[in-house]
Motif scaffolding. Structure first.
Motif, PDB file in Angstrom:
ATOM      1  N   GLY A 157     -46.404  96.325   5.737  1.00 57.85           N
ATOM      2  CA  GLY A 157     -47.542  97.238   5.955  1.00 57.85           C
ATOM      3  C   GLY A 157     -48.078  97.816   4.651  1.00 57.85           C
ATOM      4  N   LEU A 158     -47.827  97.129   3.560  1.00 54.92           N
ATOM      5  CA  LEU A 158     -48.224  97.676   2.252  1.00 54.92           C
ATOM      6  C   LEU A 158     -49.273  96.786   1.585  1.00 54.92           C
ATOM      7  N   GLN A 159     -50.208  96.207   2.381  1.00 58.67           N
ATOM      8  CA  GLN A 159     -51.212  95.321   1.767  1.00 58.67           C
ATOM      9  C   GLN A 159     -52.007  96.041   0.680  1.00 58.67           C
ATOM     10  N   GLY A 160     -52.159  97.330   0.859  1.00 60.30           N
ATOM     11  CA  GLY A 160     -52.957  98.095  -0.106  1.00 60.30           C
ATOM     12  C   GLY A 160     -52.400  98.018  -1.506  1.00 60.30           C
ATOM     13  N   LEU A 161     -51.123  97.772  -1.598  1.00 61.74           N
ATOM     14  CA  LEU A 161     -50.511  97.741  -2.934  1.00 61.74           C
ATOM     15  C   LEU A 161     -50.670  96.389  -3.613  1.00 61.74           C
TER      16      LEU A 161
ATOM     17  N   LEU B  52     -43.119 101.686 -25.958  1.00 55.56           N
ATOM     18  CA  LEU B  52     -44.465 102.266 -26.082  1.00 55.56           C
ATOM     19  C   LEU B  52     -45.322 101.458 -27.036  1.00 55.56           C
TER      20      LEU B  52
ATOM     21  N   LYS C 137     -57.526  90.355 -14.476  1.00 54.22           N
ATOM     22  CA  LYS C 137     -58.390  91.293 -13.759  1.00 54.22           C
ATOM     23  C   LYS C 137     -59.604  91.516 -14.642  1.00 54.22           C
TER      24      LYS C 137
ATOM     25  N   LEU D 144     -61.960  93.478 -15.366  1.00 53.22           N
ATOM     26  CA  LEU D 144     -62.430  94.847 -15.119  1.00 53.22           C
ATOM     27  C   LEU D 144     -63.871  94.985 -15.552  1.00 53.22           C
ATOM     28  N   SER D 145     -64.618  95.782 -14.782  1.00 57.02           N
ATOM     29  CA  SER D 145     -65.992  96.042 -15.214  1.00 57.02           C
ATOM     30  C   SER D 145     -66.012  96.933 -16.450  1.00 57.02           C
ATOM     31  N   VAL D 146     -64.872  97.558 -16.752  1.00 62.91           N
ATOM     32  CA  VAL D 146     -64.808  98.410 -17.949  1.00 62.91           C
ATOM     33  C   VAL D 146     -63.825  97.800 -18.938  1.00 62.91           C
TER      34      VAL D 146
ATOM     35  N   VAL E  87     -63.531  99.043 -22.571  1.00 63.68           N
ATOM     36  CA  VAL E  87     -62.979 100.392 -22.697  1.00 63.68           C
ATOM     37  C   VAL E  87     -61.475 100.357 -22.458  1.00 63.68           C
ATOM     38  N   TYR E  88     -61.104  99.574 -21.453  1.00 68.00           N
ATOM     39  CA  TYR E  88     -59.679  99.381 -21.173  1.00 68.00           C
ATOM     40  C   TYR E  88     -58.968  98.886 -22.422  1.00 68.00           C
TER      41      TYR E  88
ATOM     42  N   ALA F   5     -58.639 101.592 -24.895  1.00 68.73           N
ATOM     43  CA  ALA F   5     -57.723 102.620 -24.388  1.00 68.73           C
ATOM     44  C   ALA F   5     -56.283 102.174 -24.550  1.00 68.73           C
TER      45      ALA F   5
ATOM     46  N   ALA G  57     -50.207 101.975   2.321  1.00 68.49           N
ATOM     47  CA  ALA G  57     -49.894 101.718   0.903  1.00 68.49           C
ATOM     48  C   ALA G  57     -50.586 102.741   0.005  1.00 68.49           C
ATOM     49  N   HIS G  58     -51.806 103.072   0.374  1.00 68.70           N
ATOM     50  CA  HIS G  58     -52.524 104.048  -0.455  1.00 68.70           C
ATOM     51  C   HIS G  58     -51.801 105.384  -0.455  1.00 68.70           C
TER      52      HIS G  58
ATOM     53  N   GLU H 165     -62.818 103.738 -11.845  1.00 68.98           N
ATOM     54  CA  GLU H 165     -62.199 102.912 -12.882  1.00 68.98           C
ATOM     55  C   GLU H 165     -62.500 103.425 -14.276  1.00 68.98           C
TER      56      GLU H 165
ATOM     57  N   VAL I 149     -59.803 104.633 -17.172  1.00 68.70           N
ATOM     58  CA  VAL I 149     -59.697 104.089 -18.522  1.00 68.70           C
ATOM     59  C   VAL I 149     -59.996 105.155 -19.565  1.00 68.70           C
TER      60      VAL I 149
ATOM     61  N   VAL J  20     -57.058 107.337 -20.071  1.00 69.00           N
ATOM     62  CA  VAL J  20     -56.071 106.740 -20.980  1.00 69.00           C
ATOM     63  C   VAL J  20     -56.555 106.874 -22.415  1.00 69.00           C
ATOM     64  N   LEU J  21     -57.806 106.522 -22.627  1.00 68.78           N
ATOM     65  CA  LEU J  21     -58.324 106.502 -23.991  1.00 68.78           C
ATOM     66  C   LEU J  21     -58.322 107.893 -24.607  1.00 68.78           C
TER      67      LEU J  21
ATOM     68  N   THR K 167     -69.137 102.439 -12.962  1.00 66.10           N
ATOM     69  CA  THR K 167     -69.469 102.371 -14.389  1.00 66.10           C
ATOM     70  C   THR K 167     -70.979 102.352 -14.621  1.00 66.10           C
TER      71      THR K 167
END
Lengths: 438, 103, 164, 680
Positions: free
Chosen positions: A19-23, A105, A128, A130-132, A135-136, A139, C3-4, C52, C56, C59-60, C126
């Motif tokens: 039941g954890l599909q969200g993860l 780290l 993934k 990411l649309s950002v 920045v990721y 970061a 899950a959430h 998102e 980010v 973090v930054l 974004t």
């Protein structure tokens, strides 16, 4: 190329009964990082370390590792085995938890970066998108400074503390010009997604309109990963070995790994952002069919293989070179066969990206073999007084161009090229003068 | 909406209270700065949660969160500058021993 | 429990525990490291909230910049082998009471408030954020740059060694 | 024409910008400071180009479309909107050309003339201001704007006359010029107000359209308007009886005299009458002032103009005969010629007056600049100390000679002849005694100009200390250009100019013998003058004609008072005692009035003021007691209370920021809790 059975599908299938599909995304993300770590970072770093030693050997007119394996290719693995076996030392007054945590780290961000980097064309080659993404990227790379500081502090050794502070200062300072230079490509591409940026370079690689930005990025990135000529944090002659002096065994290995992973990363990022990623030169405007790509790849591989063979021949003499040079040709032939038969455009795009990256890595090693280390005050003033203003001007010019269409960015780059040409001319004349004198 | 909005609000409230406590109770000025960052984060959680739940088509809360982050950065820089100045003058940064205001 | 919700609970516990450690732990460097953990948890919350960019940026800015600054501050103001001193001021009980009162107030508001929860899907954050920043919020955006510049100048002025 | 309208504002603006730029010249580095004239000259040359463009546009426009106007709303007045505007027509175009050409020449000339002056750049700044104001005056399309620029040229004239303000004479002359012209301007302004009341507008077009209706409704008022406007012209154009300021204005630098007090500003009065000519022509109701029931004269405004012009022409010419200062001679000559222009306006129409204005502008500027060159070369203005400069300053001499010939009316070859002939012809048709005055003036003009040239350039140098030298090229070049413009080819331009300036006007009927008379008196004046001053056939000491009348001391130590005719000579030599007359009547009366006013001030006004002050002091003393015991008591009580309370609360101040923050938080929690609990 999409695998018929995707990682996401597997994970989802496994999590659904619980039941954890969200993860699912999170787990996929972590698994991807693990896969990258095992399948990419480790081999790449292993090869890089070997390559570096060979390259330095070539530059310093010696052979480099030759004992373990052909041309010493297994030397790094041997070193890793040795590191694993070493004792994991803790200094007497060290802050043990922090001391143990610090290498991670540094290392973990180096791995996390790969999550957003598109290695090739298509969704299958980026964990993934990411649309950002950009920045990721910035970061995540900024985290490693914390690892370095804490490593230096927890060792309870004033040399390592100084080294840690120094390198943190360096990292923080050079993050500024690096970010400024990184702002250029998304400005032109109109997206922060790295795949989008690569896709936008189909006709013109951003290194052409943003040569200055590329150079700023590359220099700043060198300082970010504490690479020569900016390897102040590890200045043996001044700080023993900087923040990692008290580390031993695999903890030191993690620092080492992170460092090499980082040098690969910056080259990869430079490739993706400025060198067109998986796009081939002059073919960008054409539809990329498999056999064209295959031919180009074969040619490139043949050139590379021939080059490596030539270098080895020059340095090692006939014996070893004649024994092993066919490896390059055979691998190229196999590659070409795969490409031609299967038409794996996506796979080829990965190869192109990696080839470009390795060329940059070569430049990195070249620098490492030839440049002396700068002084700490030179480092700081160069960063703040040269790179940051240049980066600002570059960014302003590009932004102005993006906003108004007036080609200020082009003009700036033209000026930059003229300046570089002038410098080269100057250097050439100086050299000529010296040679004339001597 | 699997997670109720109030969860976020409660979490933020507790985080904020923790920050308040730290800011009021810690002796070290830098620790106080850290506590203030905690408080700001709590506020940001609230803002982003509201942006997500109440005005998902406008994202005003996220904008505010960005400005708060910006202010947090400025605050950290100036705050640390102040702390360094205090340290240079008094050789310590224990807030409960700094009572120049009283003299 | 979905899950959430699970993720939220994990993150919430992470955030609160590390926040408590930040305000109580004796060693400042440890406090700073817990602060990082707390920030990372908040970034995770932002991911849950489908923000998102903010995750980010968290973090930054918080991890990559503010914590590094704080670590710098710690190392510049504390003797490395500094003696142990009580971390809390003498009035910590009063502070706890004040914070507790405030918490009660906040909890009351948070639980009794009638929020009009919208069920519309969220925007692509974004792009929307970028557009909003340079159109509707362009004035605060520019002001923010001024504030940052002022902070920069102020910090340099404050931290500069005046004897030199 | 639209493009010309676009350009026209620039013609005003450019010199003004130069003025603004040059105001800062004091802060410039020294090397630039010495180059400051470039700013002014560039501006005026560009303005000249603009003027040429405008003139070409006006000339090229279809007949009937040659007038272009554009108005900008400026300020609301009552229910109407006052406008600022531009009007381009033949009259404006000609004036533009004249002003810009002369100004350009003068500015180039000034580079040499003002070289080394400590206020070099300021001079060019003022010149630029003047040019700007004058061009604005010319381009105005309404009376109010014209009046504003009118005062602005007056201001720059004041500044330039007093340019060397260290000299008390210059200072005094500047003030005199300003005050005297202001007298005329007062009339102008009154006329303007009256006209606004009659026509409800100050734009020329609007006024002209309503003229007939106004004349029908209030003929006397229209005459009054014309006469009042003419007052302004009297002041500005130095007409009798307000001519006294112009000779004194010669204290200013000579280029200023050439530009402002010969060619352009003094012509503004003529321009005004020319501009408002339809109004003057429409005002047919004669003015008949009466004193004790006796009508002194009856004259329509135009007749009045002609009469004033005739008086001025004769007056100036006679005084000019006896002046020894080279610039003063030219100044009186200017007065006289301005009188001629007024005659022309009064008897012949716009073209006749304006044509003389144009030709006079060039040759009088030439004469002034020539005299400046002489002054520059000799260092003195006294003709009695000059002499024999013909050989030493050849360029100056020949150009000066051309100017003299033009002024004296030497026939056919020179410009002045043609314009003066027109005036005499007009006067012949109009009035016999004006004609007579004109002829007499023409003779005198020729005579005193010959005297001037003779004393200055012929004979032997009379002062051994003076070592004259030719002036530099940047001074002589404008002379040559202006000399070219003073030659007789205006004859061919005349019909065209006539059409250009006054399309509606009619040609004067030519009368041959009037022309011959003019030629005759001019030549007679020259011959007589030459016989006395250039080739003295009679020893001055024994001269039968010259000595008694003129009594010059040509040879130091001889002659002089021999056989003078005391009355006439002294009268003319002292300029008809105008200055003394004004001093004795107006100025003294004013002084007496001001003394009375002073006494009134002292005795009455001051007493009231002091009384009020005394009462205030008494009142304040009472209030002081209230203040001390009531107000201060309350204030101190509050202060004491606060101190006590504060002393109690002082214990709360631990000086620890955290405590304060704690209080704040608890306080916030309490207040917010109350708020929620009470639910408001």
């Amino acid at each position: 190329m999409n695998l018929p059975i995707t990682l996401t599908g597997i994970v989802e299938g496994a999590l659904a009964p619980l039941g954890l599909q969200g993860l699912t995304p999170l787990v996929v993300y972590l698994l991807d990082a693990l896969i990258i770590l095992l399948l990419l970072i480790m081999p790449v770093v292993t090869i890089l370390i070997w390559l570096l030693r060979k390259m330095l050997g070539f530059i310093q007119r010696r052979l480099g590792p030759m004992r373990v394996g052909p041309f010493g290719v297994l030397q790094t693995i041997a070193d890793a085995v040795k590191l694993f076996h070493k004792e994991d030392l803790f200094p007497a007054n060290a802050d043990r938890v922090v001391f143990a945590l610090a290498p991670f780290l540094v290392f973990v961000p180096a791995v996390l970066v790969y999550v957003v980097i598109p290695f090739g064309q298509g969704d299958g080659f980026v964990t993934k998108d990411l649309s950002v993404g950009l920045v990721y990227l910035t970061a995540v790379t900024s985290i490693s400074a914390i690892g370095i500081i804490t490593a230096g502090w927890s060792s309870d050794n004033k040399w390592s503390l100084l080294g840690g502070l120094r390198s943190a200062a360096q990292l923080v300072s050079y993050e500024l010009p690096m970010t400024l230079a990184l702002l250029g490509p998304p400005l032109m591409a109109g997206t922060l997604s790295l795949s989008g940026i690569v896709a936008a370079q189909q006709s013109v690689w951003f290194v052409v309109p943003q040569a200055l930005g590329f150079l700023i990025y590359f220099i700043a990135a060198l300082a970010e990963i504490a690479h020569l000529p900016f390897d102040l944090p590890e200045a043996e002659s001044e700080l023993v070995a900087g923040y990692n002096v008290e580390y031993s065994g695999m903890r030191f290995g993690l620092f080492f790994l992170g460092e090499f992973a980082n040098s690969f990363t910056i080259c990869l990022v430079a490739t993706v952002l400025f060198l067109g990623g998986w796009h081939l030169p002059f073919l960008g405007g054409l539809p990329l069919t498999s056999w064209q790509t295959g031919l180009a790849t074969v040619a490139t591989m043949a050139l590379l293989g021939g080059g490596i063979w030539y270098l080895n021949w020059r340095r090692a003499g006939w014996t070893s070179a004649t024994r092993w040079h066919w490896l390059g040709y055979v691998s190229a032939a196999i590659l070409a066969a795969i490409v031609l038969v299967a038409g794996l455009v996506g796979f080829i795009s990965v190869v192109i990206t990696l080839v470009k990256t390795s060329l940059l890595v070569f430049v990195l090693m070249w620098l490492r073999g030839t440049l002396p280390r700068v002084r700490v005050d030179q480092l700081m003033s160069f960063g703040w007084k040269a790179l940051v203003p240049l980066g600002l001007v570059n960014f302003l010019a590009l932004a102005f161009q993006a906003a108004t269409g007036i080609p200020t960015g082009w003009v700036l780059n033209l000026l930059f090229f003229v300046f570089v040409g002038w410098l080269l001319l100057f250097a050439w004349r100086k050299r000529w003068a010296y040679s004339a004198v001597s | 909406m699997e997670i109720p909005l109030s969860w976020y609000l409660i979490l933020a409230a507790i985080l904020f209270a923790v920050g308040v406590y730290g800011a009021l109770a810690r002796r070290n000025a830098i620790a106080i700065l850290m506590s203030i960052e905690l408080m700001l984060n709590a506020v940001n959680i609230n803002l982003v949660a509201f942006a997500r739940y109440v005005t998902p088509r406008e994202l005003t809360g996220q904008i505010f969160a960005i400005f708060i982050m910006m202010l947090a950065a400025a605050e950290a820089a100036v705050g640390l500058g102040l702390v360094l100045t205090v340290y240079r003058n008094l050789r310590h940064i224990q807030v409960d021993e700094i009572n120049l205001l009283r003299s | 429990m979905s899950a959430h919700q699970l993720a939220f609970l994990v993150l919430g516990v992470l955030i609160l525990v590390s926040a408590l450690m930040v305000v109580t732990v004796r060693n400042l460097v440890h406090a700073a490291l817990f602060l990082i953990l707390c920030f990372a948890g908040v970034a995770g919350l932002y991911v849950l909230l489908q923000a998102e960019f903010l995750a980010v940026a968290q973090v930054l800015i918080y991890i990559g910049a503010i914590t590094v600054l704080i670590l710098f501050g710690i190392m510049l103001t504390r003797k490395i082998t500094g003696g142990a001193q009580p971390p809390l001021a003498s009035h910590w009980k009063a502070a706890g009471a004040g914070a507790g009162a405030f918490l009660l107030l906040l909890l009351y508001v948070a639980m009794t408030g009638q929020w009009q929860v919208s069920d519309q899907p969220p925007m692509d954050s974004t792009t929307t954020l970028g557009l909003a920043l340079v159109t509707r919020y362009v004035l605060p955006f520019e002001l923010a740059s001024v504030v940052l510049l002022a902070a920069l100048v102020g910090a340099v002025l404050l931290a500069r060694d005046e004897t030199r | 024409m639209q493009s010309a309208l676009d350009i026209a504002p620039l013609i005003i603006l450019l010199p003004f910008l130069a003025f603004v730029a040059l105001l800062t010249a004091g802060r410039w580095p020294k090397p630039w400071w010495h180059r400051s004239h470039w700013v002014a000259i560039t501006a005026i040359v560009l303005a000249l180009a603009g003027a040429v463009y405008v003139a070409v546009a006006v000339a090229g426009a279809a007949p009937g479309a040659a007038v272009a106007e554009r108005s900008y709303p400026w300020a609301p007045l009552g229910g109407r909107m006052l406008t600022m505007g531009l009007r381009l027509d033949g009259l404006a175009a000609v004036m533009l050309l004249v002003v810009t050409i002369v100004a350009t020449g003068v500015q180039i000339y000034s580079v040499g003339y003002m070289h080394g002056d400590p206020r070099y750049s300021r001079f060019f700044a003022y010149l630029s201001l003047f040019s700007s104001a004058m061009l604005g005056l010319v381009l105005a399309n309404n009376l109010l704007q014209l009046y504003i620029f009118w005062e602005l040229v007056g201001l720059s004239s004041y500044l330039l006359i007093g340019f060397w303000f260290e000299k008390p004479e210059a200072m005094r002359a500047a003030k005199k010029a300003f005050v005297v012209t202001r007298l005329g301007d007062l009339g102008f302004f009154l006329g303007l107000l009256l006209l606004y009341r009659l026509a409800h507008s100050l734009e020329f077009e609007a006024i002209f359209i309503h003229l007939r209706a106004i004349e029908h409704a209030a003929p006397a008022a229209l005459t009054a308007v014309a006469l009042l406007l003419f007052c302004g012209a009297i002041g500005k154009s130095a007409q009798f009886p307000l001519h006294v300021w112009l000779p004194d204005a010669m204290e200013g630098p000579t280029p200023v005299s050439a530009l402002i007090h010969a060619a352009t500003m003094v012509a503004a009065g003529v321009y005004l009458v020319g501009r408002m000519y339809p109004l003057f022509a429409a005002a047919t109701e004669p003015w008949a002032p009466a004193l004790f029931g006796v009508t002194l004269f009856r004259a329509t405004p135009l007749q009045f103009v002609a009469a004033i012009g005739a008086i001025t022409a004769l007056l100036g010419a006679t005084i000019g005969v006896l002046q020894n200062d080279i610039k003063r001679v030219l100044a009186y000559s200017t007065i006289s010629q301005l009188g001629y222009m007024m005659i022309g306006l009064g008897v012949g129409g716009v073209f006749v007056g304006l044509f003389h204005l144009v030709t006079h502008a060039f040759f009088k500027a030439l004469l002034f600049l020539g005299s400046g060159s002489v002054i520059h070369g000799t260092g003195t203005q006294d003709m009695m100390q000059m002499g024999g400069l013909r050989k030493k300053m050849p360029l100056t001499f020949w150009t000066f000679l051309i100017g003299t010939a033009a002024l004296a009316g030497v026939p056919w070859l020179f410009s002045g002849f043609w314009s003066k002939e027109e005036i005499l012809l007009g006067a012949y048709h109009a009035s016999s005694w004006v004609f007579a005055a004109g002829v007499a003036g023409a003779f005198l003009t020729a005579f005193y100009m010959t005297r001037l040239v003779g004393l200055t350039f012929y004979g032997e140098p009379r002062d051994p200390h003076i070592h004259a030298h030719e002036s530099p090229l940047n001074m002589t070049a404008p002379l040559m250009v202006l000399a070219l413009l003073s030659l007789g080819w205006w004859k061919w331009a005349m019909p065209w100019l006539h059409h250009f300036i006054d399309p509606a006007g009619h040609e004067l009927h030519p009368v041959p013998w009037v022309g011959f008379l003019g030629i005759g008196v001019a030549l007679a004046g020259i011959v007589v003058g030459a016989l006395v001053y250039i080739r003295p056939v009679w020893d001055p000491r024994r001269a039968l004609i010259a000595a008694p009348v003129l009594g010059e001391r040509l040879v130091p130590g001889t002659g002089g008072r021999l056989g003078q005719v005391p009355g006439l000579y002294t009268l003319v030599k002292n300029k008809y005692y105008f200055d003394e007359l004004y001093w004795a009547t107006i100025v003294k009366a004013l002084f007496a009035l001001s003394r009375r006013a002073f006494v009134f001030d002292q005795k009455v006004v001051d007493a009231v003021v002091n009384g009020a002050a005394w009462a205030t002091v008494r009142l304040a003393e009472v209030q002081k007691l209230v203040d001390i015991h009531v107000v201060d008591g309350a204030v101190n009580g509050v202060g004491e209370l606060t101190r006590q309370v504060g002393g109690g609360f002082r214990r709360l101040q631990t000086g620890l920021v955290q405590n304060y923050a704690l209080f704040a938080f608890v306080g916030l929690a309490v207040v917010a809790g109350l708020y929620l609990y009470l639910g408001f």
